[in-house]
Design a protein around this motif. Structure first.
Motif: not given
Length: 301
Positions: A260-279
């Motif tokens: 249940g700990e947050v390890i990333g979110m889809n934002a920043g430079l990684q938001s182009v691909s929705r299944n890629t997350f910024v740490p």
């Protein structure tokens, strides 16, 4: 002995057995009186514990009982628990145009007890019309309990592609309304590790998968050896890729581990691909800059 019949022999055997057991009891009591206190205490505890379990009577002396249990945690239970721990931290950001029309812009994540929200910079990116005039817009945050607060832009980073917004709370609710930041995990991630994504534009939707790739880049850092400065190289995690379908996710989706700990979110430079997350560490680094006190300036005479 030869003149005794069978019945008399049996009675004699019983008499001998009784006398023997009596002598054994006398010897045992004598030895117990001479035994060290630790031995008698252990024996007493065993007897008392046996009585407690069999007779169900309270003991005069407390007995510490240590038990080992193997708890089997199902994957479904872990996923449900992880979602429940984070639903209170997900905010839906809406943009309001000048004519009052609202539309979903993306998800935001509460990252502080003051209610500061991290999101992709595009959710509040200034847009212009065909002649270059800025389109007037305002922003609202829809919180999990249904409350809606206007949002104010606190800071943004074009380099990271992140923005931080603050809810505008009425004076009577300041210090009363509680914002819920999640728990963050900034440790080492592993390829193949199971992950959970919370997404959805109108309501929460959940997807599960694994970490399919950890994108790293090599950076050089100056190292002081005491004689002359040298450079050392290290690897820095810049993106977390998963095998979850991009079509199931929206901008700002939050990535969790099974704890249940947050390890990333889809934002920043990684938001182009929705299944890629910024740490999440990158988000926290920008948060520290956004909340850092302004440097003191010398007074001008």
């Amino acid at each position: 002995m030869e003149s005794l019949n069978k019945q008399q022999l049996i009675l004699l055997a019983l008499l001998v057995s009784f006398v023997t057991s009596l002598a054994t009891g006398i010897v045992t009591v004598s030895l117990m009186d001479q035994a060290p206190p630790g031995v008698t205490q252990t024996i007493n505890r065993v007897v008392e514990k046996t009585i407690e379990r069999v007779v169900q009577e309270p003991t005069k002396q407390a007995v510490a009982v240590v038990t080992k249990e193997t708890v089997v945690v199902k994957a479904d239970d872990a996923i449900i628990g992880a979602i429940e721990k984070n639903t209170g931290s997900i905010v839906r950001i809406k943009e309001i145009t000048g004519d009052g029309v609202s539309s979903f812009a993306g998800l935001g994540l509460v990252v502080s007890r003051e209610g500061l929200i991290a999101a992709d910079i595009s959710v509040a990116y200034r847009k212009t019309d065909s002649v270059g005039n800025t389109i007037a817009k305002s922003y609202q945050g829809v919180f999990p309990d249904g409350r809606v607060f206007p949002l104010n832009i606190v800071s943004s980073s074009q380099e990271r592609g992140l923005i931080f917004l603050s809810p505008i709370v009425q004076d009577k609710e300041k210090g009363v309304y509680r914002f819920t930041p999640p728990q963050f995990f900034v440790g080492e991630l592993i390829l193949g590790q199971a992950v959970i994504v919370i997404s959805g534009d109108d309501s929460n939707s959940v997807s599960t998968g694994i970490i399919s790739n950890l994108v790293q880049k090599t950076i050089s850092k100056a190292a002081d050896t005491g004689t002359s400065p040298t450079s050392a190289t290290t690897k820095e995690l810049i993106a977390i890729k998963t095998d979850i379908r991009s079509s199931d996710l929206v901008l700002g989706s939050v990535l969790l581990n099974l704890s249940g700990e947050v390890i990333g979110m889809n934002a920043g430079l990684q938001s182009v691909s929705r299944n890629t997350f910024v740490p999440i560490q990158k988000v926290l680094d920008e948060l520290a800059k956004a909340t850092a006190p302004a440097p003191a300036t010398d007074a001008v005479n």
